[in-house]
Design a protein around this motif. Structure first.
Motif, short mmCIF file in Angstrom:
data_model
loop_
_atom_site.label_atom_id
_atom_site.label_comp_id
_atom_site.label_asym_id
_atom_site.label_seq_id
_atom_site.Cartn_x
_atom_site.Cartn_y
_atom_site.Cartn_z
N GLU A 1 0.42 4.72 0.92
CA GLU A 1 -0.46 5.68 1.57
C GLU A 1 0.08 7.09 1.36
OE1 GLU A 1 -2.14 6.99 5.92
OE2 GLU A 1 -0.80 5.28 5.78
N GLY A 2 -0.76 7.95 0.82
CA GLY A 2 -0.37 9.35 0.63
C GLY A 2 0.65 9.54 -0.48
N ARG B 1 -3.40 15.67 10.14
CA ARG B 1 -2.51 14.61 9.68
C ARG B 1 -1.41 15.15 8.77
NH1 ARG B 1 -3.40 8.73 8.74
NH2 ARG B 1 -1.97 8.20 7.08
N GLN B 2 -1.74 16.13 7.96
CA GLN B 2 -0.79 16.64 6.98
C GLN B 2 0.04 17.81 7.49
OE1 GLN B 2 -0.13 15.25 4.02
NE2 GLN B 2 -1.59 13.64 4.50
N LEU C 1 -10.38 7.65 0.14
CA LEU C 1 -11.05 7.77 1.42
C LEU C 1 -11.43 9.23 1.63
CD1 LEU C 1 -8.64 5.63 3.63
CD2 LEU C 1 -10.77 4.92 2.56
N ARG D 1 1.91 12.44 -3.73
CA ARG D 1 1.34 13.64 -3.11
C ARG D 1 1.39 14.85 -4.03
NH1 ARG D 1 4.68 13.89 2.29
NH2 ARG D 1 6.18 13.89 0.64
N ILE E 1 0.85 -1.19 0.00
CA ILE E 1 0.00 0.00 0.00
C ILE E 1 0.88 1.24 0.00
CG2 ILE E 1 -1.67 1.34 1.32
CD1 ILE E 1 -2.74 -1.33 2.41
N CYS F 1 -6.95 1.65 -6.77
CA CYS F 1 -6.81 2.87 -5.98
C CYS F 1 -8.03 2.99 -5.08
CB CYS F 1 -6.74 4.11 -6.86
SG CYS F 1 -5.25 4.21 -7.84
#
Length: 139
Positions: free
Chosen positions: A44-45, A79-80, A69, A48, A42, A66
């Motif tokens: 994740e992010g 989170r970012q 979410l 970007r 996976i 893909c």
């Protein structure tokens, strides 16, 4: 084992796009080498940035699936947000809490002073009243 440069670590921490050389070193090896090639993985992010997405298409790295979410903006922001921003938010929250505590102490102090003045005035009026009553008794 592959060594990731301090430049790439800094880019990851700051949220900047990674250079193509670093992407090739990391992503291509995971994409094409086992056990990841057979079992999958996976990302994740990632990608970007437009630069990272372009790198993937230029190198022929197309995911099998893909998942998108949808989350609240606050969750994504927290989170970012870079660590410095989070530290700043914590600092501002502490500062605001200090200000509120200080304001509460001032309010309590003023309330005590007001009660003290009321008590002093009450005692003064009571003393005057008693003095008048005492004078009337003497007459």
């Amino acid at each position: 084992k592959r060594v990731v440069s301090t430049q790439s670590t800094g880019s990851l921490v700051e949220g900047d796009s990674l250079p193509s050389e670093i992407l090739e070193q990391i992503v291509c090896s995971w994409w094409n080498d086992n056990p990841f090639k057979d079992t999958g993985f996976i990302l994740e992010g990632f990608p970007r940035t437009q630069q990272e997405a372009t790198f993937m298409t230029d190198t022929g790295l197309f995911p099998d699936a893909c998942i998108l979410l949808e989350v609240e903006d606050d969750s994504v922001g927290d989170r970012q947000a870079p660590k410095k921003l989070l530290k700043w938010k914590e600092k501002m929250a502490k500062k605001q809490a200090r200000r509120q505590r200080h304001a509460e102490r001032r309010r309590i102090k003023k309330e005590k002073e007001k009660k003290k003045k009321v008590q002093e005035k009450f005692e003064e009026l009571t003393a005057e009243r008693e003095a008048r009553l005492e004078e009337r008794r003497k007459e």
